[in-house]
Motif scaffolding. Sequence first.
Motif, PDB file in Angstrom:
ATOM      1  N   ASP A  10       0.835  -1.193   0.000  1.00 14.16           N
ATOM      2  CA  ASP A  10       0.000   0.000   0.000  1.00 14.16           C
ATOM      3  C   ASP A  10       0.881   1.258   0.000  1.00 14.16           C
ATOM      4  O   ASP A  10       0.701   2.161  -0.813  1.00 14.16           O
ATOM      5  CB  ASP A  10      -0.897  -0.041   1.242  1.00 14.16           C
ATOM      6  N   ALA A 188     -13.225   8.100  -7.050  1.00 14.82           N
ATOM      7  CA  ALA A 188     -11.853   8.157  -6.517  1.00 14.82           C
ATOM      8  C   ALA A 188     -11.617   9.471  -5.784  1.00 14.82           C
ATOM      9  O   ALA A 188     -11.042   9.482  -4.689  1.00 14.82           O
ATOM     10  CB  ALA A 188     -10.859   7.974  -7.645  1.00 14.82           C
ATOM     11  N   SER A 191     -13.094   9.486  -2.199  1.00 20.43           N
ATOM     12  CA  SER A 191     -12.389   8.777  -1.121  1.00 20.43           C
ATOM     13  C   SER A 191     -10.908   9.159  -1.043  1.00 20.43           C
ATOM     14  O   SER A 191     -10.120   8.445  -0.453  1.00 20.43           O
ATOM     15  CB  SER A 191     -12.539   7.258  -1.313  1.00 20.43           C
ATOM     16  N   ASN A 198      -5.371   8.283  -4.299  1.00 22.29           N
ATOM     17  CA  ASN A 198      -6.300   7.254  -3.805  1.00 22.29           C
ATOM     18  C   ASN A 198      -5.864   5.903  -4.369  1.00 22.29           C
ATOM     19  O   ASN A 198      -5.465   5.818  -5.520  1.00 22.29           O
ATOM     20  CB  ASN A 198      -7.719   7.554  -4.269  1.00 22.29           C
ATOM     21  N   GLN A 200      -6.855   1.820  -4.692  1.00 16.12           N
ATOM     22  CA  GLN A 200      -7.914   0.806  -4.563  1.00 16.12           C
ATOM     23  C   GLN A 200      -7.433  -0.510  -5.173  1.00 16.12           C
ATOM     24  O   GLN A 200      -6.633  -0.507  -6.111  1.00 16.12           O
ATOM     25  CB  GLN A 200      -9.170   1.255  -5.300  1.00 16.12           C
TER      26      GLN A 200
END
Length: 780
Positions: A10, A188, A191, A198, A200
């Motif tokens: 991440d 996008a 969030s 962002n 995902q």
Amino acid sequence: MLASFVALEDQRSREDVKRVGQTLEQTVTQIHEKSVDWSNWDDTYQFLKDKKSGYIQSNMMESSFIDLKMDMILFLDAPQNLYFGLAVPRLKDLPLLDPESVRQKLVHEGWLGKLAKDGPGKSGIVMFRNIPVAISLRPIRDTNVSKPSRGWIVFARYIDSGLLVDLRRLTHQEVDILNVSTPEAKKAIQSMQDRNVNLQALNADSLVGYSLVSDIKGKPAFMLRTTIPREVSKHGAAVVGAITLQLLYIGALFSIVIIFVIERFALSRLSQLTKQVGQIEDFTSGDRVALSGRDELSFLATMINLMLDKLDSGARKQRESEELLRIHNQKLEQMVSETTHQMFHDKLTGLPNRALFMDRVSLALEKAERTKAGTAALFVDLDNFKLVNDSLGHDIGDELLIAVAERFREAVRPGDTVARIGGDEFTVLLEDLDTVDGAIVVAQRMLKSLGRPIVVGNAEVFACASIGIAFTNTTGVCRRSLLKNADLAMYRAKESGKSTYVVYDETMHESVVDQLELETDLRNAMQNDQLHVHYQPLVHLSTSELFGCEVLARWLHPVRGQVCPTQFIPIAEETGLIMPIGYWVLEQACMQAKSWITKFEVPDFVMCVNLSGKQLQRDDVVERVKDILDRTGLPGSRLKLEITESVLMQDKDDVIAKLSRLKALGMRLALDDFGIGYSSLSTLQDYPIDTLKIDRSFINRLGEEDGAYAIVEAILGLARTMKMDTTGEGIETAFQEDTLRHLGCKKGQGYLYGKPVTAQEFERRFCKPNQSMTVDRPAA
Ligand code: C2E
Ligand code: MG
Ligand code: MG
């Protein structure tokens, strides 16, 4: 671990996405840096003044801009009007930029207004027809930057697929552009938290990162979409998988090693130990386990051995205590059985005792209630046993009882019970009888069994018994009454001359009541002159000459009439009345004898008087006899006292002393009823006895039984040896008389010569003045 990989992925992906944005910014900056060569150049500065076509011809070639990857170049003058513009058709699929439109947009959006004319210019993104364009704007200066700006130069480049390719190349990411108005972009943006980035997850293999690119005024221009392979997490998953797998391998390996170690050092030894323990079937055998080594298992083996030792010693102790217990139990059982045997058996003969006998009678009667069979109880009393005991001693008495018991036992059937319930009292229980005859047969057998002499000590003695038989085949008879009836019958047997049996019948019960009445009546008999005496002649057998008589007591009962002395003498002996009665008879006899001697010529006349053993037991016996002789004046020589064999069983020295003193008074002594008792023939000669009176039971049987003849013969032989006089009693027939005479008996008494009669009658029949007394013998 996987989570940390995901977190790492991440983080790295975010950085990648940011880097994409940053790279775009750098690309824009690079465009801006390229433009400085054009803006700060004297030729351009000059072109803005003269707008000479030479500058255009030599610098404004499309191919040059294509190389520069520029889609448009603008020159604005100081008032910001289009001075010169060139749109380069570099990209076929994108529309050609219009210089004036671009100028207007820049002016309109205020790019130029705030920009310093001597500054570095500005670069950024501008959207044209929704297509992002990188713009570089610089003030135009001379090469030395010493003169004031003459206008503005604008470089524009579509952010096209080529730029994206560069971006991809530079960032090594899959990048593409997304219009901010698309739902994906909007989602996008919503969030987005971290600096316009962002991230995902697109699927298991890829992540998608969005970075928002703003235009020069800070408004969202477009979205950079970066597709990032999930290598880290995949790698992480792979790593985790690999680690897991390795861990599994390691685990398996470790398990194998552990199992091997356990097997090698524990399980095999444990099974060895188990096997050894299993082989020990008995810990008392001394077998033990053996396990080498110094580990817990060998310690366990030692502990097992210790435990086996303890069990062994425990078992040994238990065995010892069990053995002790067994011995104690055995002793106890023996004691109990002995005690029980003692409780229910006669110690001397081993026969059942009274308690056991009574018990068996009860059972027999209960059984008989069901089977309706007959039951008989026999009450057996030895005749004159006391004499044996007293004369021959208790040891001989005991031996005799044992022998008698044995003979009785042999005389009955195996299932019958012979018991000894008292000194010389035996009882017999006979079951399953049809009639009383069965009991009679047994009684006869018992009496017969005593026919043979019994050897006790050095002596041979004859035992005889009186047997009472009580028989029942009716229900509801209690054991006590059965035995009492047998007892009564036994007494009746005794009365009827002993050595016989009598079967009980109802009338006997009455006789018991009689007995009690008689006792009372006898006490009054003397005062009421109910007693009197009879005399029976005594004769010489050879001549039938009378030489004396025997006085016999008679009782004329006011109600019963004549009562036999065999009936009342025993009562008198029991109650002590024998003293007054006995001495009264003696006095009567002495007076009578004195009278007859005086009256008649009877020089040898002898008055025979029965002297009870009870009288002889008293110390005053000699004095009282002497007193009577004195008072009547009868010389002692005229008196003969008859004592029974029972007297010989009393205190021998005392008896001998008393008899000797009596003899010293001149009188003679006869042993009455001789033969039926147990006189010890060996001791007979110690007593000062002159005459043996042979019991009439033997005389009776002369001619009937060989045994009687033999006994009489033996008695007579004995008497001869001991130089004793003999008298045969109860002679009733000439045959008896002849036999006795033949055997050497000198004197006799019996109905043959005369029954006992009153003095008057006696005188009338036998006495003639100045004549010797004779008896009239009936013709033979
Ligand atoms: P004992 O002294 O042996 O007396 C003889 C018994 O035989 C007498 O019975 C007599 O009647 C009986 N007798 C004699 N000749 C015959 C005979 O030919 N046939 C039969 N069947 N009997 C015969 P008795 O008078 O009934 O006396 C029985 C016993 O009672 C006596 O036996 C004696 O032991 C005892 N007795 C009688 N009077 C007295 C007494 O004054 N004092 C004591 N102490 N005992 C007495
Ligand atoms: Mg007598
Ligand atoms: Mg007699």
